[in-house]
Design a protein around this motif. Structure first.
Motif, PDB file in Angstrom:
ATOM      1  N   GLN A   1       0.938  -1.214   0.052  1.00 37.67           N
ATOM      2  CA  GLN A   1       0.093   0.109  -0.257  1.00 37.67           C
ATOM      3  C   GLN A   1       0.862   1.181   0.090  1.00 37.67           C
ATOM      4  OE1 GLN A   1      -2.845   0.181   3.233  1.00 37.67           O
ATOM      5  NE2 GLN A   1      -3.361   2.118   2.600  1.00 37.67           N
ATOM      6  N   LEU A   2       0.286   2.096  -0.693  1.00 39.43           N
ATOM      7  CA  LEU A   2       1.066   3.301  -0.818  1.00 39.43           C
ATOM      8  C   LEU A   2       1.074   4.369   0.441  1.00 39.43           C
ATOM      9  CD1 LEU A   2       2.764   5.343  -2.800  1.00 39.43           C
ATOM     10  CD2 LEU A   2       0.606   6.270  -3.502  1.00 39.43           C
ATOM     11  N   GLN A   3       2.058   4.521   0.971  1.00 44.69           N
ATOM     12  CA  GLN A   3       2.290   5.644   2.002  1.00 44.69           C
ATOM     13  C   GLN A   3       3.173   6.664   1.874  1.00 44.69           C
ATOM     14  OE1 GLN A   3       3.495   2.447   5.197  1.00 44.69           O
ATOM     15  NE2 GLN A   3       1.294   2.737   5.751  1.00 44.69           N
ATOM     16  N   SER A  25       6.737   5.167   0.242  1.00 45.76           N
ATOM     17  CA  SER A  25       6.872   3.702   0.136  1.00 45.76           C
ATOM     18  C   SER A  25       5.584   3.251  -0.323  1.00 45.76           C
ATOM     19  CB  SER A  25       6.946   3.050   1.743  1.00 45.76           C
ATOM     20  OG  SER A  25       5.832   3.358   2.410  1.00 45.76           O
ATOM     21  N   GLY A  26       5.908   1.974  -0.856  1.00 43.45           N
ATOM     22  CA  GLY A  26       4.538   1.224  -1.476  1.00 43.45           C
ATOM     23  C   GLY A  26       4.637   1.538  -3.239  1.00 43.45           C
ATOM     24  N   ALA A  27       5.471   2.521  -3.820  1.00 36.41           N
ATOM     25  CA  ALA A  27       5.438   2.725  -5.360  1.00 36.41           C
ATOM     26  C   ALA A  27       6.641   3.613  -5.220  1.00 36.41           C
ATOM     27  CB  ALA A  27       4.153   3.540  -5.474  1.00 36.41           C
ATOM     28  N   TYR A  34       2.000   9.184 -11.961  1.00 41.47           N
ATOM     29  CA  TYR A  34       2.130   9.523 -10.590  1.00 41.47           C
ATOM     30  C   TYR A  34       2.285  11.342 -10.703  1.00 41.47           C
ATOM     31  CZ  TYR A  34       0.784   5.624  -7.778  1.00 41.47           C
ATOM     32  OH  TYR A  34       0.407   4.679  -7.152  1.00 41.47           O
ATOM     33  N   LEU A 104      -7.173   6.804  -9.624  1.00 42.00           N
ATOM     34  CA  LEU A 104      -7.098   6.400  -8.232  1.00 42.00           C
ATOM     35  C   LEU A 104      -7.346   7.417  -7.183  1.00 42.00           C
ATOM     36  CD1 LEU A 104      -4.102   3.922  -8.815  1.00 42.00           C
ATOM     37  CD2 LEU A 104      -6.583   3.321  -8.908  1.00 42.00           C
ATOM     38  N   TYR A 107      -3.383   9.666  -2.248  1.00 41.28           N
ATOM     39  CA  TYR A 107      -2.977   9.172  -0.774  1.00 41.28           C
ATOM     40  C   TYR A 107      -2.151  10.399  -0.337  1.00 41.28           C
ATOM     41  CZ  TYR A 107      -3.531   4.175  -2.025  1.00 41.28           C
ATOM     42  OH  TYR A 107      -4.090   2.943  -2.723  1.00 41.28           O
TER      43      TYR A 107
END
Length: 118
Positions: A1-3, A25-27, A34, A104, A107
């Motif tokens: 999961q993106l954080q 983190s996560g991507a 993005y 999406l 985040y």
């Protein structure tokens, strides 16, 4: 999961440079499509878009801040950094980083308070 997690100095003196970093983190920040952005919320005011850098490295800044800001990336650390120069108390705000990739959901990091004061 993106954080996303912001880190910053907490307190900056007027006329100095504010630097806040977003660790992702996560991507990968170089992953396609993005936009990695900065938004701030001054006390008692609404959200203000500061700027962003895309996964390809292209950046866009708020025109009212353009002359004294920059956003850079460190791809080896998977993070991006906002620098805002010649700060004044009006730059006091909670600074958030955000990941956007349509369609999406966005985040957001939890935000970091930066106060400009002598």
């Amino acid at each position: 999961q993106l954080q996303l997690r912001e880190s910053g100095p907490g307190l900056v003196k007027p006329s100095e440079t504010l630097s806040v970093t977003c660790t992702v983190s996560g991507a990968s920040i170089t992953a396609g499509w993005y936009y990695w952005g900065w938004i701030r919320r001054p006390l008692g005011k609404g959200l203000e878009w500061v700027g962003h850098v895309s996964s390809s490295g292209a950046s866009a800044y708020n025109p009212s801040l353009d002359s004294r800001m920059s956003i850079s990336r460190d791809t080896s650390k998977n993070e991006f950094t906002l620098e805002l120069r010649s700060v004044t108390p009006e730059d006091t705000a909670v600074y958030f980083c955000k990941a956007h990739r349509a369609p999406l959901p966005d985040y957001w990091g939890q935000g970091t308070q930066v106060t400009v004061s002598s």
